[in-house]
Scaffold this active site. Structure first.
Site, PDB file in Angstrom:
ATOM      1  N   CYS A   1       1.916   3.354  12.430  1.00  0.00           N
ATOM      2  CA  CYS A   1       2.316   2.251  11.554  1.00  0.00           C
ATOM      3  C   CYS A   1       1.992   2.594  10.101  1.00  0.00           C
ATOM      4  O   CYS A   1       1.881   1.701   9.254  1.00  0.00           O
ATOM      5  CB  CYS A   1       1.600   0.950  11.941  1.00  0.00           C
ATOM      6  N   ALA A   2       1.829   3.889   9.826  1.00  0.00           N
ATOM      7  CA  ALA A   2       1.423   4.318   8.481  1.00  0.00           C
ATOM      8  C   ALA A   2       2.633   4.820   7.697  1.00  0.00           C
ATOM      9  O   ALA A   2       3.228   4.080   6.920  1.00  0.00           O
ATOM     10  CB  ALA A   2       0.347   5.387   8.578  1.00  0.00           C
ATOM     11  N   ARG A   3       2.992   6.083   7.877  1.00  0.00           N
ATOM     12  CA  ARG A   3       4.127   6.677   7.191  1.00  0.00           C
ATOM     13  C   ARG A   3       4.825   7.660   8.113  1.00  0.00           C
ATOM     14  O   ARG A   3       4.176   8.418   8.847  1.00  0.00           O
ATOM     15  CB  ARG A   3       3.672   7.416   5.919  1.00  0.00           C
TER      16      ARG A   3
ATOM     17  N   GLU B   1      14.550   6.521   7.087  1.00  0.00           N
ATOM     18  CA  GLU B   1      14.637   5.096   7.412  1.00  0.00           C
ATOM     19  C   GLU B   1      15.871   4.479   6.773  1.00  0.00           C
ATOM     20  O   GLU B   1      16.024   4.553   5.552  1.00  0.00           O
ATOM     21  CB  GLU B   1      13.365   4.374   6.935  1.00  0.00           C
TER      22      GLU B   1
ATOM     23  N   THR C   1       0.840  -1.193   0.000  1.00  0.00           N
ATOM     24  CA  THR C   1       0.000   0.000   0.000  1.00  0.00           C
ATOM     25  C   THR C   1       0.874   1.242   0.000  1.00  0.00           C
ATOM     26  O   THR C   1       2.039   1.204   0.361  1.00  0.00           O
ATOM     27  CB  THR C   1      -0.924   0.003   1.235  1.00  0.00           C
TER      28      THR C   1
ATOM     29  N   ASP D   1       6.534   2.407  14.010  1.00  0.00           N
ATOM     30  CA  ASP D   1       7.039   1.442  13.035  1.00  0.00           C
ATOM     31  C   ASP D   1       7.661   2.141  11.843  1.00  0.00           C
ATOM     32  O   ASP D   1       8.335   1.510  11.037  1.00  0.00           O
ATOM     33  CB  ASP D   1       5.887   0.536  12.564  1.00  0.00           C
TER      34      ASP D   1
ATOM     35  N   THR E   1      -3.351   7.304   7.768  1.00  0.00           N
ATOM     36  CA  THR E   1      -3.597   8.128   6.578  1.00  0.00           C
ATOM     37  C   THR E   1      -2.418   7.978   5.624  1.00  0.00           C
ATOM     38  O   THR E   1      -1.317   7.597   6.034  1.00  0.00           O
ATOM     39  CB  THR E   1      -3.738   9.609   6.958  1.00  0.00           C
TER      40      THR E   1
ATOM     41  N   HIS F   1      10.017  -0.784  10.482  1.00  0.00           N
ATOM     42  CA  HIS F   1       9.024  -0.794   9.396  1.00  0.00           C
ATOM     43  C   HIS F   1       8.567  -2.221   9.080  1.00  0.00           C
ATOM     44  O   HIS F   1       8.776  -2.752   7.983  1.00  0.00           O
ATOM     45  CB  HIS F   1       9.595  -0.137   8.147  1.00  0.00           C
TER      46      HIS F   1
ATOM     47  N   ARG G   1      -9.223   0.951   5.041  1.00  0.00           N
ATOM     48  CA  ARG G   1      -9.217  -0.485   5.332  1.00  0.00           C
ATOM     49  C   ARG G   1      -8.523  -0.808   6.653  1.00  0.00           C
ATOM     50  O   ARG G   1      -9.046  -1.543   7.472  1.00  0.00           O
ATOM     51  CB  ARG G   1      -8.521  -1.238   4.187  1.00  0.00           C
ATOM     52  N   ILE G   2      -7.308  -0.250   6.840  1.00  0.00           N
ATOM     53  CA  ILE G   2      -6.547  -0.579   8.050  1.00  0.00           C
ATOM     54  C   ILE G   2      -7.208   0.013   9.282  1.00  0.00           C
ATOM     55  O   ILE G   2      -7.328  -0.653  10.323  1.00  0.00           O
ATOM     56  CB  ILE G   2      -5.089  -0.096   7.905  1.00  0.00           C
TER      57      ILE G   2
ATOM     58  N   ALA H   1       4.156  -4.495   6.968  1.00  0.00           N
ATOM     59  CA  ALA H   1       3.795  -5.474   5.946  1.00  0.00           C
ATOM     60  C   ALA H   1       4.702  -6.694   5.981  1.00  0.00           C
ATOM     61  O   ALA H   1       4.642  -7.540   5.080  1.00  0.00           O
ATOM     62  CB  ALA H   1       3.865  -4.831   4.566  1.00  0.00           C
TER      63      ALA H   1
END
Length: 530
Positions: free
Chosen positions: A234-236, A265, A78, A260, A207, A283, A155-156, A286
């Site tokens: 845990c997104a961005r 990074e 994603t 995360d 988001t 990270h 969704r998440i 996924a």
């Protein structure tokens, strides 16, 4: 929609083997090269039709510019923040991701961090490994009865809400897109951020990273929260302002953070990672076998469906094409491109276009307005200024060219039925109009600038349009001139009306070498090869 030809795909990262297998089973040649430098990728990508990446490959504008044949960039996961979507769009390349591939894995990690924050699990485990037995030091709190604020109810966010409700948490949220009644159906009360901040015991963000979400949690928003609020990302990286978070942790305004993702990074600034109230992961959202298998399989199937003209799923820059994969769409796209090409030929020499109005009519075309509009523009802008318009980039190209594009849908004319009507305005104020339809499975032209044709003009082959006053000698005079020029007449269509200056259409065996030869017989002329 006509199938998009993809014969070769480069996979630049470690993707589940099912991805390669599915592509190859469907006749697509696959090359896997991992850990390429930027320069190596630029050199390698030149001749591939498709590129599949995860998050490490940076598909920059420079990479996209070097790709001569690229038609699809597939992100096995994603988010597409490692892809320059604007540059891809301008070049007419579809960018797609797998929006649901890692949903469960990311949601489960979010829940794990929420639970770890509430019970200090990682810190206690590390203390035990060091030989300690500090029960009082790691006093925690129950999640039961606490309020969880979810920023981003896609969704998440939905999956996180469902799981944390099982712990007895009250879930509230914010999302400018998801309708409140939809989120209410799965137990999340939506509210504005100003109302949400002071209610939350925990906050989690889900988001995408975009200008409106950068620093969504900052000094100002932390100040409005309960003292000791705990946050999870845990997104961005960047959705939570890292400097503001560190200040909130040090002051006690934030009681803990589960991170995360980071702006950089791996992070070189260790202030957050080393803070005792921060639980951090490299990270891993996924990073489950199931998510990787699902994402790899999903992106391959999406590419195959697109190539076969079956469906378009996960496209982030070509939503207009979502309805263009039905049986009837191919002919409607051909119709739009042909009508656009006819009007382009009519307006040639009248200066650049300033406005275009596309109106679809009839229930049969209700869902096609978007891609028919793009198809008309492809015909109008074909090879304009050296560009290569297609259904993905043509709206952007039109905007860059200063063309105002309006689209609409209306009820059908009882006589004409489903139709596409287009009006263009040239810089000199000249207006040209055309109406077309699909009849007998083929695109036809019904009228041109007020001249309704006695028989629909088949939009194929070499077509000569000319404007003249009706007279008995017109056809014979035009036929004689065409014969002199070596062009054989294959068809002739006249307008229904017989008064005033009207448009006629002649189908030719070959294009007329010089339209100027007609000047003594007609007022205006245009030709197009379809």
């Amino acid at each position: 929609m006509a199938p998009i030809c993809v014969k070769t795909v480069l996979i630049s990262e470690s993707v589940d083997p099912r991805c390669r297998a599915i592509l190859e089973e469907n006749g697509i040649r696959v090359t896997e090269k991992q850990n390429m430098t930027k320069d190596a990728l630029i050199a390698e990508i030149r001749d591939y039709d498709g590129l599949v990446v995860r998050s490490a490959t940076k598909v920059t504008a420079e990479v996209i510019h070097a790709a001569q044949n690229l038609k699809i960039i597939g992100r096995a996961g994603t988010g597409v923040d490692n892809v320059d979507v604007d540059a891809a769009t301008r070049k007419g390349i579809i960018v797609m991701n797998t929006p649901s591939g890692n949903t469960i894995s990311a949601a489960e990690l979010t829940c794990a961090l929420l639970m770890s924050l509430s019970r200090n699990v990682p810190q206690a485990a590390m203390s035990m490994k060091q030989g300690n037995w500090d029960r009082k030091k790691f006093m925690g709190a129950e999640l039961y009865g606490k309020v969880l604020g979810i920023l981003g109810l896609g969704r998440i966010g939905k999956e996180v809400a469902s799981r944390m409700q099982s712990f007895g948490m009250k879930t509230i949220g914010y999302d400018p897109i998801t309708p409140p009644e939809v989120s209410a159906s799965w137990g999340v009360e939506q509210m504005q951020l100003e109302e949400l901040w002071p209610q939350c015991d925990y906050i989690t963000v889900h988001t995408p990273l975009m200008p409106s979400t950068v620093g969504l949690l900052n000094d100002e928003s932390f100040a409005k929260c309960k003292r000791g609020v705990k946050v999870v990302n845990c997104a961005r990286g960047g959705i939570i302002d890292e400097d503001a978070l560190l200040r909130a942790l040090e002051s006690g305004q934030c009681g803990g953070a589960g991170l995360d993702v980071f702006v950089e990074e791996p992070p070189t600034n260790r202030s957050l990672v080393d803070h005792p109230n921060v639980i951090s992961c490299p990270h891993l959202g996924a990073s489950t076998k199931e998510a990787q298998a699902r994402c790899g399989e999903d992106i391959a199937l999406q590419v195959v469906d697109m190539v076969k003209g079956k469906n378009l799923v996960g496209a982030v820059n070509a939503q207009v094409l979502a309805n263009a994969f039905c049986q009837e769409s191919h002919q409607l796209i051909k119709l739009g491109e042909a009508v656009g090409a006819v009007l382009k030929s009519c307006a040639a020499g009248k200066g650049p276009l300033s406005q275009v109005q596309i109106t679809t009519q009839g229930d049969a075309m209700k869902s096609s307005t978007g891609y028919v509009t793009s198809a008309v523009l492809v015909g109008l802008l074909d090879n304009k200024s050296g560009s290569c318009p297609n259904l993905v980039n043509v709206l952007s190209l039109a905007q860059e060219s200063g063309i105002t594009v309006n689209q609409a849908h209306g009820a059908s004319d009882a006589a004409a039925g489903a139709a596409c009507r287009v009006e263009v305005v040239a810089a000199d104020g000249g207006r040209y109009r055309a109406a077309g339809a699909v009849q007998g499975g083929a695109p036809v032209l019904l009228e041109l600038s007020g001249s309704a044709f006695r028989q629909p003009v088949s939009l194929t082959g070499n077509l000569l349009f000319f404007k003249a006053s009706a007279c008995p000698q017109l056809l014979s005079s035009v036929a004689g001139l065409l014969a002199t020029e070596g062009a054989e007449i294959e068809s002739f269509t006249s307008p229904i009306d017989r008064t005033g200056e009207l448009w006629y259409c002649v189908g030719l065996s070959s294009p007329l070498r010089d339209l100027g030869a007609l000047k003594t017989l007609v007022k205006d002329a245009a030709q197009v090869a379809l």
